[in-house]
Design an enzyme around this catalytic site. Structure first.
Site, PDB file in Angstrom:
ATOM      1  N   GLN A  23       0.809  -1.225   0.000  1.00 29.57           N
ATOM      2  CA  GLN A  23       0.000   0.000   0.000  1.00 29.57           C
ATOM      3  C   GLN A  23       0.840   1.272   0.000  1.00 29.57           C
ATOM      4  O   GLN A  23       0.302   2.376   0.056  1.00 29.57           O
ATOM      5  CB  GLN A  23      -0.937   0.000   1.204  1.00 29.57           C
ATOM      6  CG  GLN A  23      -1.982  -1.091   1.124  1.00 29.57           C
ATOM      7  CD  GLN A  23      -2.754  -1.253   2.408  1.00 29.57           C
ATOM      8  OE1 GLN A  23      -2.709  -0.406   3.285  1.00 29.57           O
ATOM      9  NE2 GLN A  23      -3.478  -2.343   2.524  1.00 29.57           N
ATOM     10  N   HIS A  46      -1.465   0.211   5.687  1.00 29.93           N
ATOM     11  CA  HIS A  46      -2.180   1.214   6.486  1.00 29.93           C
ATOM     12  C   HIS A  46      -1.337   2.454   6.782  1.00 29.93           C
ATOM     13  O   HIS A  46      -0.996   2.744   7.928  1.00 29.93           O
ATOM     14  CB  HIS A  46      -2.667   0.589   7.790  1.00 29.93           C
ATOM     15  CG  HIS A  46      -3.764  -0.404   7.601  1.00 29.93           C
ATOM     16  ND1 HIS A  46      -4.585  -0.816   8.624  1.00 29.93           N
ATOM     17  CD2 HIS A  46      -4.185  -1.078   6.508  1.00 29.93           C
ATOM     18  CE1 HIS A  46      -5.453  -1.711   8.169  1.00 29.93           C
ATOM     19  NE2 HIS A  46      -5.219  -1.876   6.875  1.00 29.93           N
ATOM     20  N   GLU A  49     -16.114   3.359   8.923  1.00 31.66           N
ATOM     21  CA  GLU A  49     -16.749   4.427   9.695  1.00 31.66           C
ATOM     22  C   GLU A  49     -16.679   5.782   9.006  1.00 31.66           C
ATOM     23  O   GLU A  49     -15.680   6.129   8.370  1.00 31.66           O
ATOM     24  CB  GLU A  49     -16.072   4.560  11.068  1.00 31.66           C
ATOM     25  CG  GLU A  49     -16.271   3.374  11.981  1.00 31.66           C
ATOM     26  CD  GLU A  49     -15.662   3.585  13.353  1.00 31.66           C
ATOM     27  OE1 GLU A  49     -15.730   2.656  14.170  1.00 31.66           O
ATOM     28  OE2 GLU A  49     -15.110   4.698  13.617  1.00 31.66           O
TER      29      GLU A  49
END
Length: 477
Positions: free
Chosen positions: A184, A248, A344
């Protein structure tokens, strides 16, 4: 081409007459003897009756490969009910939720509107076109001049200029930083200084190798007058501690009205490093607030706490890749990946703890509960998300529609979905999500970033190297 159900007013125009130029498919006629066809049909119907669940693909916790952030690998959501929208209704006369897939978890929302908002459909006729193709993973975008974008290429660490009018793409701008582009990592987000016309400063986020592993870093450089290089590029901030992992990073950046910079960071995924999202002596899993020189803003909530890092603004986040200010309220909204389910949408307030990884509306990719399955945030002293998705929407870049070119979209929030592949339109009233819509569901693209141009076009970039432009019918001509 006209989209079908749910998109009856959406015209799809492809530049250069692509009728899928980027992988055009043509199918010849296949002739089958009638008896063979009948036998095959009986066989298929028999298989369907068996309900073979083994054919369903299991989500994997291998974020940026195949399903990227398996957190980005699950489900869907849509929009719902508001003025200027057609609502589907169930037999009780209530709007059906946009999400039609079964929930991954058994958690109950803290309030009824916290998940599965009713579906809405845009009434305006829309033109959708691919203006650029054949790029790499286009992670971040910024309009620096009318209809001209700075676009980052994550894996190649290139910064490009894309002209939306003539559909041209520049050569890579020189002077970009060295990055770690495993998994990532790479060159991530881009924004420009509020005084760009004078300073020409461009700010970039990227994953950087330092002693001990990798970090999310912020740097800045001046775009040369001939737009071919970033001059005097320097790193101004590193989200320590370093970690020997490649997942992340977070990495979204945005300026506020005070001309200071908000940065989001991921908690680096792995257990136990992810626990540091709760620690105030680590910049992992945080929203960070810094000056243009990388210094903590002196009004930060933990500036007087000797045991806390001064740059922390909020904490308890997982991996935040979307951030924007609400055009009316001025509130800072973020969207962050949950694990399996539990993505979220949050309003960020200084000093607040958003709970990860102590609480979550999702579960581990193994199917195990997180912290014995505690989902209720407020009871544990954390902030409840304004909204969550179950199953996941894999949300990445986002932008509020702060324009009146398409009136029914004004102040709506648009979020790129990586898996499933679509753009989510969210309708918000008094900080409550009242409707949801999925756009471009048939494209099969992982939508990485979203922006709204000065003239009101919705622009979306993808991991597949496409740049989409969505406008009201006839406006893009």
């Amino acid at each position: 081409m006209i989209f079908g159900a749910g998109f009856s007013g959406l015209n799809f125009n492809i530049v250069s007459s692509i009728s899928y130029k980027r992988g055009e498919k043509t199918m010849g006629k296949v002739s089958w003897p009638r008896s063979t066809f009948s036998l095959m049909l009986i066989f298929i119907l028999a298989l369907a009756a068996c309900g073979n669940d083994d054919a369903l693909e299991e989500p994997t916790d291998d974020p940026d490969t195949a399903t990227e952030e398996s957190e980005e690998s699950d489900a869907s959501t849509e929009e719902s009910a508001d003025e200027g929208a057609d609502e589907s209704a169930n037999t009780d006369g209530e709007a059906e939720p946009a999400e039609t897939e079964p929930q991954v978890t058994d958690f109950e929302p803290a309030f009824p509107e916290q998940t599965r908002a009713p579906e809405v459909v845009t009434e305006a006729e829309l033109d959708v076109e691919v203006v650029v193709e054949d790029l790499g993973v286009s992670w971040g975008m910024e309009e620096f001049d009318t209809n001209r974008l700075l676009v980052t290429q994550r894996d190649s660490a290139e910064l490009l200029i894309v002209n939306l009018e003539d559909r041209s793409v520049s050569d890579p701008i020189e002077g970009t930083p060295e990055v770690n582009n495993e998994d990532q990592g790479g060159l991530l987000d881009v924004t420009i200084a509020p005084d760009f016309d004078e300073s020409r400063l461009v700010f970039l986020t990227f994953s950087q190798d330092i002693e001990g592993g990798t970090v999310t870093s912020v740097g800045k450089g001046a775009l040369s007058e001939d737009e071919t290089s970033l001059e005097d590029f320097e790193v101004i901030f590193q989200a320590t501690p370093a970690y020997d992992g490649t997942l992340h990073y977070g990495g979204r950046i945005i300026f506020d009205d005070e001309e200071n910079l908000f940065l989001t960071t991921g908690e680096r995924s792995d257990d136990p490093i992810r626990e540091r999202a709760q620690d105030l002596d680590a910049y992992l899993g945080k929203v960070i607030y810094i000056t243009q020189d990388g210094e903590p803003v002196d009004t930060n909530p933990f500036i007087e706490d000797e045991d806390a890092l001064d740059g922390i603004y909020s904490y308890g986040h997982r991996n935040t890749q979307g951030v924007d200010f609400h055009p009316e309220t001025g509130d800072l909204w973020i969207v962050e990946f949950g694990p399996q389910a539990g993505d979220e949408l949050n309003i960020i307030e200084p000093g607040n703890n958003y709970g990860w990884p102590v609480v979550s509306y999702g579960i581990e990719y193994t199917g195990e509960l997180i912290n014995e399955g505690i989902s209720e945030h407020e009871a544990q002293g954390f902030v409840e998300p304004r909204y969550y998705w179950d199953p996941t929407s894999a949300p990445s870049g986002m932008s509020f529609y702060d324009n009146d070119a398409i009136p029914e979209w004004e102040n709506n929030l648009f979020i790129g979905g990586l898996a499933p592949n679509y753009i989510v339109r969210v309708i918000i009233e008094d900080d409550i999500i009242v409707g949801e819509e999925r756009l471009l569901t048939e494209e099969g693209e992982r939508f990485r970033d979203i922006l709204v141009t000065e003239d009101g076009a919705l622009i979306a970039s993808t991991d597949g190297g496409l740049i989409y432009r969505i406008t009201g019918a006839g406006e893009g001509e």
